[in-house]
Scaffold this active site. Structure first.
Site, PDB file in Angstrom:
ATOM      1  N   LYS A  91      -9.445   4.143  23.498  1.00 27.46           N
ATOM      2  CA  LYS A  91      -9.105   2.964  24.296  1.00 27.46           C
ATOM      3  C   LYS A  91      -8.667   1.866  23.352  1.00 27.46           C
ATOM      4  O   LYS A  91      -9.339   1.581  22.356  1.00 27.46           O
ATOM      5  CB  LYS A  91     -10.360   2.512  25.077  1.00 27.46           C
ATOM      6  CG  LYS A  91     -10.111   1.291  25.940  1.00 27.46           C
ATOM      7  CD  LYS A  91      -9.544   1.682  27.291  1.00 27.46           C
ATOM      8  CE  LYS A  91      -8.870   0.530  28.018  1.00 27.46           C
ATOM      9  NZ  LYS A  91      -7.454   0.326  27.611  1.00 27.46           N
ATOM     10  N   GLN A 112     -11.076  -1.449  16.582  1.00 31.19           N
ATOM     11  CA  GLN A 112     -11.278  -1.213  18.018  1.00 31.19           C
ATOM     12  C   GLN A 112     -12.490  -0.311  18.261  1.00 31.19           C
ATOM     13  O   GLN A 112     -13.215  -0.511  19.237  1.00 31.19           O
ATOM     14  CB  GLN A 112     -10.016  -0.567  18.597  1.00 31.19           C
ATOM     15  CG  GLN A 112      -9.902  -0.658  20.101  1.00 31.19           C
ATOM     16  CD  GLN A 112      -9.379  -2.000  20.589  1.00 31.19           C
ATOM     17  OE1 GLN A 112      -8.409  -2.511  20.061  1.00 31.19           O
ATOM     18  NE2 GLN A 112     -10.026  -2.568  21.591  1.00 31.19           N
ATOM     19  N   LYS A 115     -15.576  -2.527  18.103  1.00 30.73           N
ATOM     20  CA  LYS A 115     -15.521  -3.481  19.204  1.00 30.73           C
ATOM     21  C   LYS A 115     -15.914  -2.793  20.508  1.00 30.73           C
ATOM     22  O   LYS A 115     -16.755  -3.270  21.263  1.00 30.73           O
ATOM     23  CB  LYS A 115     -14.092  -4.032  19.302  1.00 30.73           C
ATOM     24  CG  LYS A 115     -13.905  -5.090  20.348  1.00 30.73           C
ATOM     25  CD  LYS A 115     -12.436  -5.344  20.685  1.00 30.73           C
ATOM     26  CE  LYS A 115     -11.556  -5.606  19.486  1.00 30.73           C
ATOM     27  NZ  LYS A 115     -10.294  -6.287  19.859  1.00 30.73           N
ATOM     28  N   LYS A 127      -5.301   2.696  19.064  1.00 29.61           N
ATOM     29  CA  LYS A 127      -4.341   1.581  19.099  1.00 29.61           C
ATOM     30  C   LYS A 127      -2.941   2.150  18.952  1.00 29.61           C
ATOM     31  O   LYS A 127      -2.759   3.207  18.348  1.00 29.61           O
ATOM     32  CB  LYS A 127      -4.617   0.612  17.934  1.00 29.61           C
ATOM     33  CG  LYS A 127      -4.080  -0.780  18.172  1.00 29.61           C
ATOM     34  CD  LYS A 127      -5.081  -1.633  18.901  1.00 29.61           C
ATOM     35  CE  LYS A 127      -4.536  -2.979  19.268  1.00 29.61           C
ATOM     36  NZ  LYS A 127      -5.613  -3.855  19.778  1.00 29.61           N
ATOM     37  N   GLY A 166      -2.544  -3.635  26.930  1.00 29.52           N
ATOM     38  CA  GLY A 166      -1.690  -4.608  26.261  1.00 29.52           C
ATOM     39  C   GLY A 166      -2.272  -5.098  24.943  1.00 29.52           C
ATOM     40  O   GLY A 166      -3.441  -4.869  24.622  1.00 29.52           O
ATOM     41  N   ASP A 167      -1.434  -5.749  24.168  1.00 28.46           N
ATOM     42  CA  ASP A 167      -1.827  -6.476  22.954  1.00 28.46           C
ATOM     43  C   ASP A 167      -0.653  -7.445  22.736  1.00 28.46           C
ATOM     44  O   ASP A 167       0.084  -7.731  23.689  1.00 28.46           O
ATOM     45  CB  ASP A 167      -2.031  -5.508  21.778  1.00 28.46           C
ATOM     46  CG  ASP A 167      -2.769  -6.149  20.601  1.00 28.46           C
ATOM     47  OD1 ASP A 167      -3.997  -6.244  20.652  1.00 28.46           O
ATOM     48  OD2 ASP A 167      -2.107  -6.579  19.621  1.00 28.46           O
ATOM     49  N   THR A 210      -9.965 -11.869  27.810  1.00 26.96           N
ATOM     50  CA  THR A 210     -10.185 -12.018  26.358  1.00 26.96           C
ATOM     51  C   THR A 210     -10.520 -13.476  26.033  1.00 26.96           C
ATOM     52  O   THR A 210     -11.479 -13.758  25.305  1.00 26.96           O
ATOM     53  CB  THR A 210      -8.951 -11.543  25.558  1.00 26.96           C
ATOM     54  OG1 THR A 210      -8.531 -10.285  26.079  1.00 26.96           O
ATOM     55  CG2 THR A 210      -9.268 -11.407  24.089  1.00 26.96           C
ATOM     56  N   ASN A 241      -1.579 -14.946  25.766  1.00 25.43           N
ATOM     57  CA  ASN A 241      -2.616 -14.703  26.765  1.00 25.43           C
ATOM     58  C   ASN A 241      -4.022 -15.110  26.297  1.00 25.43           C
ATOM     59  O   ASN A 241      -4.767 -15.750  27.044  1.00 25.43           O
ATOM     60  CB  ASN A 241      -2.547 -13.199  27.107  1.00 25.43           C
ATOM     61  CG  ASN A 241      -3.677 -12.767  27.972  1.00 25.43           C
ATOM     62  OD1 ASN A 241      -4.670 -12.244  27.472  1.00 25.43           O
ATOM     63  ND2 ASN A 241      -3.559 -12.992  29.262  1.00 25.43           N
ATOM     64  N   SER A 377     -11.070  -4.147  30.544  1.00 27.49           N
ATOM     65  CA  SER A 377     -10.253  -2.943  30.722  1.00 27.49           C
ATOM     66  C   SER A 377     -11.138  -1.774  31.146  1.00 27.49           C
ATOM     67  O   SER A 377     -10.766  -0.974  32.008  1.00 27.49           O
ATOM     68  CB  SER A 377      -9.549  -2.572  29.414  1.00 27.49           C
ATOM     69  OG  SER A 377      -8.362  -3.308  29.256  1.00 27.49           O
TER      70      SER A 377
END
Ligand code: GLU
Length: 446
Positions: A91, A112, A115, A127, A166-167, A210, A241, A377
């Protein structure tokens, strides 16, 4: 690194990938801080746990060809790094930015994993992205790029395998084009991406998550020091964002946010940023932040990266990796800044983080402080599996609790090593132990 085993692991990573500075930086930070936990668990060395953690399970690199508005064929490079699936499907987001290369995607994928583990939810780490630059491209060009990108990516993902999101450079528009292409190719309506639009399986509060989550986390730090957010002056970098919704929640908690920035320069607004103006420029017109100064009297636009020279109590880097260096850290400290929370991934250089620690600036690393996005997410995945959608309030409440728990767990892990405010140590150890336990439980195939 004092621990010989960890030093050996790091030397090997450096030998294998000498040209991946961002990845090496992320690995070094984690290995340095998990030292005490590794010493407590001698099994890790015998079982090669750390060696396995620093090597992605799978790296996919692919050509993305697409046709521009002039009819010319363009070629970009696409990536998906499936880093670790010990605790759940891979993810993590997709980044579209000209700076994207394997080093950047590997550093993001590595971070990630920890996290995602910290969120307490069942998600592994991955990622992806491309060096495609969405800036200045027409809608049709972005669509054609996204479709071509997904044509290859779709072979490697799935709701129980890998769930991208997204990123930087990937928002609702790009997720929509990619989702449409996945569905076209697979004839399957499923939760294979998150950050989807609300009409086709997206979650309420994912857009805000976020930024809101960052503030829920920072609020815990402020409370832990017996203070309140009320009246605090906050400097935020970025205007995407994360920055927008961090600003919104900081103001809701009674703080005053006085800056916004993009890659060209920054706005200082002593009266507090007018978020409606920022949203109009960035979310509607996809314009540049300097337009804010024309719209709001009393605000000043300065060309260049000087946002950290603005005096504040709290600094929240929400732009990109290594945007806040030692020199900026010194300026912030001299100006009395007491808290730093990373909204972006690895925005502070290691030298800046050292300076914060030496000067008792309470520092929150991104893998803890910005975990609200990926946590929400995972809540989107849950809702898709149940074929239900929760209200905004339900999702927001879950997000707040997740962020408070991350703060609590990281603080407890840090306290065990007599350094309660060391959230780098706490986040890395708490995140790593859960992954290590799952990896050990799964055994090694040989
Ligand atoms: N790109 C975000 C991150 O850095 C979110 C990833 C996701 O929602 O999967 O965590």
């Amino acid at each position: 690194m004092k621990n010989a085993y960890l030093q050996k692991v790091f030397d090997k990573v450096r030998e294998r990938d000498p040209n991946q500075p961002e990845f090496l930086q992320a690995v070094q930070e984690v290995l340095e801080s998990i030292e005490p936990a590794v010493e407590k668990n001698p099994d890790f060395e015998k079982l090669g746990v750390v060696e396995r953690m620093v090597e992605p399970e799978r790296v996919i690199s692919f050509r993305v060809s697409w046709v521009d508005d002039q009819g010319k064929v363009q070629v970009n490079r696409g990536f998906r790094v499936q880093f670790n699936s010990a605790i759940g499907p891979y993810k993590g987001g997709l980044r579209l930015h000209p700076s994207v290369n394997l080093s950047v995607i590997k550093f993001l994928g590595f971070e990630q994993c920890f996290k995602n583990s910290l969120t307490g939810l069942p998600i592994g780490g991955g990622k992806g992205g491309s060096d495609f630059d969405p800036k200045g491209k027409s809608d049709a060009e972005v669509m054609r790029f996204c479709q071509s990108f997904m044509t290859e990516l779709s072979k490697h993902i799935g709701p129980f395998t890998d769930v991208p999101a997204g990123d930087i450079g990937v928002g609702a528009r790009e997720i929509g084009y990619m989702y449409g292409q996945y569905k076209r190719l697979n004839n399957d309506f499923t939760g294979v991406l998150t950050g989807k639009g609300l009409t086709y399986g997206g979650s309420l509060a994912r857009t805000e998550a976020t930024g809101y989550g960052l503030l829920y986390f920072v609020n815990e730090m402020v409370k832990a020091r017996g203070e309140s957010m009320k009246g605090k002056i906050v400097v935020i970098s970025g205007s995407g964002n994360v920055a927008i919704y961090a600003t919104e929640k900081a103001m809701a908690l009674g703080a005053k946010v006085v800056t916004a920035s993009d890659s060209n320069g920054y706005i200082y607004d002593p009266n507090g940023i007018n978020l409606d103006v920022v949203k109009e420029i960035k979310e509607v017109r996809r314009g540049r932040i300097k337009e804010y100064a024309q719209a709001v009297p009393g605000s000043v636009y300065t060309e260049g990266p000087g946002v950290w020279s603005v005096k504040c109590d709290i600094a929240l880097p929400c732009s990109t990796q290594n945007e806040l260096n030692a020199e900026s850290a010194k300026t912030l400290i001299e100006n009395g800044c007491k808290y730093v929370g990373e909204g972006a991934n690895m925005p502070c250089t290691p030298e800046a983080v050292d300076l914060f620690r030496e000067n008792r600036v309470y520092f929150a690393p991104g893998k803890a402080a910005n975990a609200g996005g990926v946590a929400t997410s995972a809540l989107e995945m849950s809702q898709n599996s149940m074929r239900l959608s929760w209200t905004f309030e339900e999702v927001d409440e879950k997000l707040r609790k997740i962020m408070e728990n991350i703060f609590k767990n990281a603080t407890e892990a840090a306290t065990e090593y007599n350094d309660p405010e060391n959230l780098v140590l706490g986040a890395n150890i708490a995140g790593m132990l859960k992954i290590a336990q799952a990896m050990i439980a799964h055994g090694v195939a040989y």
